[in-house]
Every structure is written in structure tokens, then in C-alpha cells.
Design a protein around this motif. Sequence first.
Motif, PDB file in Angstrom:
ATOM      1  N   VAL A  66     -32.470 -44.851 -33.248  1.00  0.00           N
ATOM      2  CA  VAL A  66     -32.466 -44.351 -31.741  1.00  0.00           C
ATOM      3  C   VAL A  66     -33.503 -43.211 -31.717  1.00  0.00           C
ATOM      4  N   ILE A  67     -34.193 -43.243 -30.569  1.00  0.00           N
ATOM      5  CA  ILE A  67     -35.104 -42.057 -30.143  1.00  0.00           C
ATOM      6  C   ILE A  67     -34.697 -41.794 -28.687  1.00  0.00           C
ATOM      7  N   SER A  68     -34.647 -40.266 -28.606  1.00  0.00           N
ATOM      8  CA  SER A  68     -34.618 -39.880 -27.211  1.00  0.00           C
ATOM      9  C   SER A  68     -35.453 -39.044 -26.680  1.00  0.00           C
ATOM     10  N   PHE A  69     -36.070 -39.104 -25.333  1.00  0.00           N
ATOM     11  CA  PHE A  69     -37.139 -38.313 -24.860  1.00  0.00           C
ATOM     12  C   PHE A  69     -36.659 -37.584 -23.657  1.00  0.00           C
ATOM     13  N   ALA A  70     -36.144 -36.427 -23.827  1.00  0.00           N
ATOM     14  CA  ALA A  70     -35.665 -35.528 -22.706  1.00  0.00           C
ATOM     15  C   ALA A  70     -36.651 -35.095 -21.989  1.00  0.00           C
ATOM     16  N   ASP A  96     -35.095 -40.681 -21.374  1.00  0.00           N
ATOM     17  CA  ASP A  96     -35.297 -41.970 -21.850  1.00  0.00           C
ATOM     18  C   ASP A  96     -34.648 -42.299 -23.189  1.00  0.00           C
ATOM     19  N   ILE A  97     -33.830 -43.139 -23.548  1.00  0.00           N
ATOM     20  CA  ILE A  97     -33.451 -43.597 -24.817  1.00  0.00           C
ATOM     21  C   ILE A  97     -33.981 -45.011 -25.206  1.00  0.00           C
ATOM     22  N   PHE A  98     -34.333 -45.164 -26.385  1.00  0.00           N
ATOM     23  CA  PHE A  98     -34.887 -46.200 -27.090  1.00  0.00           C
ATOM     24  C   PHE A  98     -33.642 -46.333 -28.402  1.00  0.00           C
ATOM     25  N   ILE A  99     -33.106 -47.850 -28.189  1.00  0.00           N
ATOM     26  CA  ILE A  99     -32.294 -48.113 -29.470  1.00  0.00           C
ATOM     27  C   ILE A  99     -32.823 -49.484 -30.222  1.00  0.00           C
ATOM     28  N   SER A 100     -32.834 -49.336 -31.367  1.00  0.00           N
ATOM     29  CA  SER A 100     -33.054 -50.514 -32.055  1.00  0.00           C
ATOM     30  C   SER A 100     -31.970 -51.391 -32.328  1.00  0.00           C
ATOM     31  N   VAL A 101     -31.953 -52.636 -31.661  1.00  0.00           N
ATOM     32  CA  VAL A 101     -30.773 -53.548 -31.992  1.00  0.00           C
ATOM     33  C   VAL A 101     -30.779 -54.067 -33.466  1.00  0.00           C
ATOM     34  N   LEU A 122     -24.614 -45.143 -30.894  1.00  0.00           N
ATOM     35  CA  LEU A 122     -26.105 -44.510 -30.692  1.00  0.00           C
ATOM     36  C   LEU A 122     -26.348 -44.459 -29.425  1.00  0.00           C
ATOM     37  N   ALA A 123     -25.772 -45.000 -28.514  1.00  0.00           N
ATOM     38  CA  ALA A 123     -26.049 -44.661 -26.929  1.00  0.00           C
ATOM     39  C   ALA A 123     -25.569 -43.515 -26.611  1.00  0.00           C
ATOM     40  N   LEU A 124     -24.357 -43.034 -27.150  1.00  0.00           N
ATOM     41  CA  LEU A 124     -23.892 -41.980 -26.969  1.00  0.00           C
ATOM     42  C   LEU A 124     -24.724 -40.573 -27.773  1.00  0.00           C
ATOM     43  N   HIS A 125     -24.985 -41.071 -28.953  1.00  0.00           N
ATOM     44  CA  HIS A 125     -25.796 -40.008 -29.515  1.00  0.00           C
ATOM     45  C   HIS A 125     -27.090 -39.358 -28.793  1.00  0.00           C
ATOM     46  N   GLY A 126     -27.925 -40.564 -28.287  1.00  0.00           N
ATOM     47  CA  GLY A 126     -29.217 -40.409 -27.884  1.00  0.00           C
ATOM     48  C   GLY A 126     -29.022 -39.747 -26.388  1.00  0.00           C
ATOM     49  N   PHE A 127     -27.748 -39.947 -25.716  1.00  0.00           N
ATOM     50  CA  PHE A 127     -27.290 -39.343 -24.484  1.00  0.00           C
ATOM     51  C   PHE A 127     -27.122 -37.849 -24.707  1.00  0.00           C
ATOM     52  N   LEU A 128     -26.220 -37.648 -25.552  1.00  0.00           N
ATOM     53  CA  LEU A 128     -26.004 -36.256 -26.011  1.00  0.00           C
ATOM     54  C   LEU A 128     -27.517 -35.384 -26.052  1.00  0.00           C
ATOM     55  N   HIS A 129     -28.494 -35.999 -27.040  1.00  0.00           N
ATOM     56  CA  HIS A 129     -29.668 -35.431 -26.965  1.00  0.00           C
ATOM     57  C   HIS A 129     -30.425 -35.155 -25.730  1.00  0.00           C
ATOM     58  N   LEU A 130     -30.370 -36.054 -24.852  1.00  0.00           N
ATOM     59  CA  LEU A 130     -31.022 -35.895 -23.304  1.00  0.00           C
ATOM     60  C   LEU A 130     -30.433 -34.649 -22.594  1.00  0.00           C
ATOM     61  N   ASN A 131     -28.948 -34.523 -23.097  1.00  0.00           N
ATOM     62  CA  ASN A 131     -28.463 -33.456 -22.478  1.00  0.00           C
ATOM     63  C   ASN A 131     -28.444 -31.924 -23.103  1.00  0.00           C
ATOM     64  N   GLY A 132     -29.444 -32.021 -24.078  1.00  0.00           N
ATOM     65  CA  GLY A 132     -29.314 -30.498 -24.814  1.00  0.00           C
ATOM     66  C   GLY A 132     -28.814 -30.325 -26.058  1.00  0.00           C
ATOM     67  N   TYR A 133     -27.854 -31.460 -26.428  1.00  0.00           N
ATOM     68  CA  TYR A 133     -26.998 -31.304 -27.690  1.00  0.00           C
ATOM     69  C   TYR A 133     -28.067 -31.535 -28.878  1.00  0.00           C
ATOM     70  N   ASP A 134     -27.897 -30.949 -30.078  1.00  0.00           N
ATOM     71  CA  ASP A 134     -28.503 -31.411 -31.323  1.00  0.00           C
ATOM     72  C   ASP A 134     -27.900 -31.053 -32.478  1.00  0.00           C
ATOM     73  N   HIS A 135     -28.408 -31.372 -33.443  1.00  0.00           N
ATOM     74  CA  HIS A 135     -27.809 -31.378 -34.961  1.00  0.00           C
ATOM     75  C   HIS A 135     -28.746 -30.875 -35.887  1.00  0.00           C
ATOM     76  N   MET A 136     -29.808 -30.401 -35.581  1.00  0.00           N
ATOM     77  CA  MET A 136     -30.786 -30.073 -36.880  1.00  0.00           C
ATOM     78  C   MET A 136     -30.624 -28.563 -37.162  1.00  0.00           C
ATOM     79  N   GLU A 137     -29.690 -27.778 -36.549  1.00  0.00           N
ATOM     80  CA  GLU A 137     -29.293 -26.462 -37.215  1.00  0.00           C
ATOM     81  C   GLU A 137     -27.826 -26.647 -37.322  1.00  0.00           C
ATOM     82  N   PRO A 138     -27.277 -25.836 -38.524  1.00  0.00           N
ATOM     83  CA  PRO A 138     -25.954 -26.299 -38.654  1.00  0.00           C
ATOM     84  C   PRO A 138     -24.959 -25.556 -37.437  1.00  0.00           C
TER      85      PRO A 138
END
Length: 159
Positions: A66-70, A96-101, A122-138
Motif C-alpha cells: 500500500v502507498i498513501s499520498f496525503a 489517495d491510496i494505492f493497494i496492490s491486490v 491495508l485500506a485502513l493502514h493507508g487511510f490512517l496515513h492520509l490522516n496524519g498517523y505514522d509508525h516510523m518513529e516509536p
Amino acid sequence: MDLEIYDHTKNKVSDDNIELIESILNFSAKKIDLNDNTEMSVTLVNNDEIQDINREYRNVDRATDVISFAIEDNEDDFPILMTEEMQNEIPKNIGDIFISVDKVKEQADFLNHSYERELAFLALHGFLHLNGYDHMEPEDEKIMMPMQRVIMEEYGLER
């Protein structure tokens, strides 16, 4: 929420799976109190297309799930004076979210759960990224990962 879903896949995604994406994202929007006039899109692709996107925008030459473009709205750049009522009437496009089936199937098989659960995750994961959530930092991961788990469980798709 105004949600557009595009199917660029070779074998076309079932209507049930399109409805699943709509349902999990609308459920998630309510959970995070997203404004009703929010706009976004999800594009379903195969590995070759997501690899092209990954290479072009992330300089990583491999398929990903999945790739998200916020769309970042920086109101400080162009301040527009509007009342709160006016702001609520203008739709806000969050991205926009792109998901590889193909990756959905691979990962569902590897993790031994359903295709539908992986697609929704994966849809939820991308959606959260679009809304400012991330997981790169602990400290960010401590917020996003439990939120994903809770939303999936409350939706009825726990592991």
C-alpha cells in the motif's frame, strides 16, 4: 465521506470487496471523527503498477502492498479567511491510496488469514496515513498500531 474507488487490476475486484473497502473506511472515518465532507480515493492495482509508483515516488524498485499520498494543506501558505460554517461546507481532499491486490493475496496467505481481512487492513493502514498517523518513529507507532488493531477488532476483523 466522499470516497472514489478505482479498479486498475487485470482481473477486476469483486463488488463485495469494493463494498468492504467503502465500509471499513467509512467506519474508520467515524472512529477518528473525520469531517463528513472529506474526499479521498483508493486505487486497486497489480504488482507491476504499484512497483512503477514505488519506483517513481519513493525510489524503491519493488512492489509494495500500500502507498498513501496525503494532500498536505498548509493554511499558513495561503491564508483564506472563512467562517467555520464556510470551512465545513468546502470539501477537503485528504489524498489517495494505492493497494496492490497481488500483495493482498500474498500477505493473506503468508499470515494465514482471509483476503478480505488483509484488504481491509491495508485500506485502513493507508487511510490512517492520509490522516496524519505514522509508525516510523516509536512514539508514533505506539499510537497508530493500537488504533489499527482496535478499529479492526471493533469492525469485526480481528486476527
